[in-house]
Design a protein around this motif. Sequence first.
Motif, PDB file in Angstrom:
ATOM      1  N   UNK A 207       0.815  -1.198   0.000  1.00  0.00           N
ATOM      2  CA  UNK A 207       0.000   0.000   0.000  1.00  0.00           C
ATOM      3  C   UNK A 207       0.864   1.271   0.000  1.00  0.00           C
ATOM      4  N   UNK A 208       0.348   2.322  -0.642  1.00  0.00           N
ATOM      5  CA  UNK A 208       1.088   3.591  -0.698  1.00  0.00           C
ATOM      6  C   UNK A 208       0.171   4.775  -0.413  1.00  0.00           C
ATOM      7  N   UNK A 209       0.771   5.914  -0.148  1.00  0.00           N
ATOM      8  CA  UNK A 209       0.042   7.167   0.115  1.00  0.00           C
ATOM      9  C   UNK A 209      -0.947   7.390  -1.037  1.00  0.00           C
TER      10      UNK A 209
ATOM     11  N   UNK B 222      10.244   5.333 -13.737  1.00  0.00           N
ATOM     12  CA  UNK B 222      10.658   5.614 -12.360  1.00  0.00           C
ATOM     13  C   UNK B 222      10.099   4.603 -11.372  1.00  0.00           C
ATOM     14  N   UNK B 223      10.752   4.567 -10.219  1.00  0.00           N
ATOM     15  CA  UNK B 223      10.228   3.846  -9.056  1.00  0.00           C
ATOM     16  C   UNK B 223       9.998   4.913  -7.989  1.00  0.00           C
ATOM     17  N   UNK B 224       8.883   4.790  -7.289  1.00  0.00           N
ATOM     18  CA  UNK B 224       8.571   5.752  -6.228  1.00  0.00           C
ATOM     19  C   UNK B 224       8.448   4.992  -4.912  1.00  0.00           C
ATOM     20  N   UNK B 225       9.201   5.456  -3.913  1.00  0.00           N
ATOM     21  CA  UNK B 225       9.066   4.857  -2.578  1.00  0.00           C
ATOM     22  C   UNK B 225       8.735   5.945  -1.558  1.00  0.00           C
ATOM     23  N   UNK B 226       8.155   5.513  -0.472  1.00  0.00           N
ATOM     24  CA  UNK B 226       7.868   6.422   0.635  1.00  0.00           C
ATOM     25  C   UNK B 226       8.610   5.855   1.839  1.00  0.00           C
ATOM     26  N   UNK B 227       9.527   6.644   2.411  1.00  0.00           N
ATOM     27  CA  UNK B 227      10.420   6.120   3.447  1.00  0.00           C
ATOM     28  C   UNK B 227      10.646   7.126   4.561  1.00  0.00           C
ATOM     29  N   UNK B 228      10.161   6.856   5.803  1.00  0.00           N
ATOM     30  CA  UNK B 228       9.293   5.758   6.199  1.00  0.00           C
ATOM     31  C   UNK B 228       7.907   5.889   5.563  1.00  0.00           C
ATOM     32  N   UNK B 229       7.194   4.775   5.552  1.00  0.00           N
ATOM     33  CA  UNK B 229       5.991   4.706   4.733  1.00  0.00           C
ATOM     34  C   UNK B 229       4.711   5.180   5.389  1.00  0.00           C
TER      35      UNK B 229
ATOM     36  N   UNK C 190       4.265   2.575   7.841  1.00  0.00           N
ATOM     37  CA  UNK C 190       5.199   2.828   8.938  1.00  0.00           C
ATOM     38  C   UNK C 190       6.515   2.091   8.730  1.00  0.00           C
ATOM     39  N   UNK C 191       6.687   1.464   7.561  1.00  0.00           N
ATOM     40  CA  UNK C 191       7.912   0.691   7.326  1.00  0.00           C
ATOM     41  C   UNK C 191       9.093   1.624   7.020  1.00  0.00           C
ATOM     42  N   UNK C 192      10.225   1.326   7.647  1.00  0.00           N
ATOM     43  CA  UNK C 192      11.440   2.110   7.403  1.00  0.00           C
ATOM     44  C   UNK C 192      12.401   1.234   6.601  1.00  0.00           C
ATOM     45  N   UNK C 193      12.722   1.639   5.381  1.00  0.00           N
ATOM     46  CA  UNK C 193      13.608   0.820   4.552  1.00  0.00           C
ATOM     47  C   UNK C 193      15.011   0.807   5.146  1.00  0.00           C
TER      48      UNK C 193
END
Length: 397
Positions: A121-123, A166-173, A177-180
Amino acid sequence: MPSISKKGTLMPASPIRKLVPYAEAAKKRGTHVIHLNIGQPDIKTPKVALDAVRNHNIDVLEYSMTQGSEEYRQKIAAYYAKRDIFVDAEDIIVTTGGSEALAFAMGTIMDNDDEIIIPEPFYANYNGFATAAGVKVKPIASSIENNFALPPISKFEKLITSKTKAILICNPGNPTGYLYSKEEITQLAALVKKHNLFLVADEVYREFTYDGREHYSILQEEGLEENVIVVDSVSKRYSMCGARIGCLISRNKEVIATAMKFAQARLSPPTFAQIASEAALETPQEYFDDVIEEYVSRRNLLLTELNKLEGVKVATPQGAFYCVAELPIADADHFAQWLLESFEVDGKTVMVAPAAGFYATPGLGKNQIRIAYVLEKEQLVKAVQILGKALIEYNKK
Ligand SMILES: Cc1ncc(COP(=O)(O)O)c(C=O)c1O
């Protein structure tokens, strides 16, 4: 009537907004609604930021510089340098929230029908920005079983086509709440280098990391100068969501020059909010220490309470202030509406965010909800108790 654009028709409404009328109706009936659904922190904005606006000596509220004031960008660069991230003021464009930085990033690197891979899941608003830019989101599912860790790189590779930009990540998510970990970031770095892709990292929650874990920014990876774009914001860091200030950062000069054209079209970021944001950089470390301590104790309490509920599975967040919980129900959308329409304990009910709206793959997350722990602990405990009673009642039906 002249017709609305296809883009406009496709533009997704907020997955949470559809529940608002039910929450309003509940409040009108006199029911107290505890909001577990919103990412608006209840933490006080640092005094230095508010004082800077109160004590200004501006006579004319002029446009600011398109890329944000030189002084502010220098100070942002110094903020990153303290965190072992070395960028120049010229690598930074101040934006109207992280939201505008996301829109600029998409506009700068993606054309119609280009594809962007995003772990889900993402924002949820990533869908909106992608639709506005005419871009296709290619989701890649992460799993609650391993706290929503980065999916295997081989799965990313399978999704890469000639359209992938592109690749889009959210960190932390948000919402996970996941922290890569550094290893995960390094794997992604190698992948984007290998396939000549951009890597956009949304790091608006970078300051919120728990259990002694440190945020590792994609900007700390070497050799990715051309590939990396970072989105940042003051909204959550300083509890300044209403300031509407963020920034886009890239060492890729062409990315910055192109994003600047988008920025010029909207003229400039808000002046007062920049004054507040610049002053916020002076916020003493104790402010963050206190905030982190508060979030950690809220998170721990929330997890303890949720784990008491039968059939509930929770991912342990290591950052941000959200968690995803899987409930013993089939349809969290229906459950969330039912909570607002038909359930209360001592005149109180809870509003949760159904997690399906944070997935792009139809059918995923249907039995999950996102909980934001931006409430005081007493309220959190009460909310989870109500949730527990509601689950029993709901499953009797
Ligand atoms: C992951 C993420 N990115 C970006 C934003 C946008 O924030 P803002 O435009 O307020 O900076 C939010 C807001 O909730 C968010 O959760």
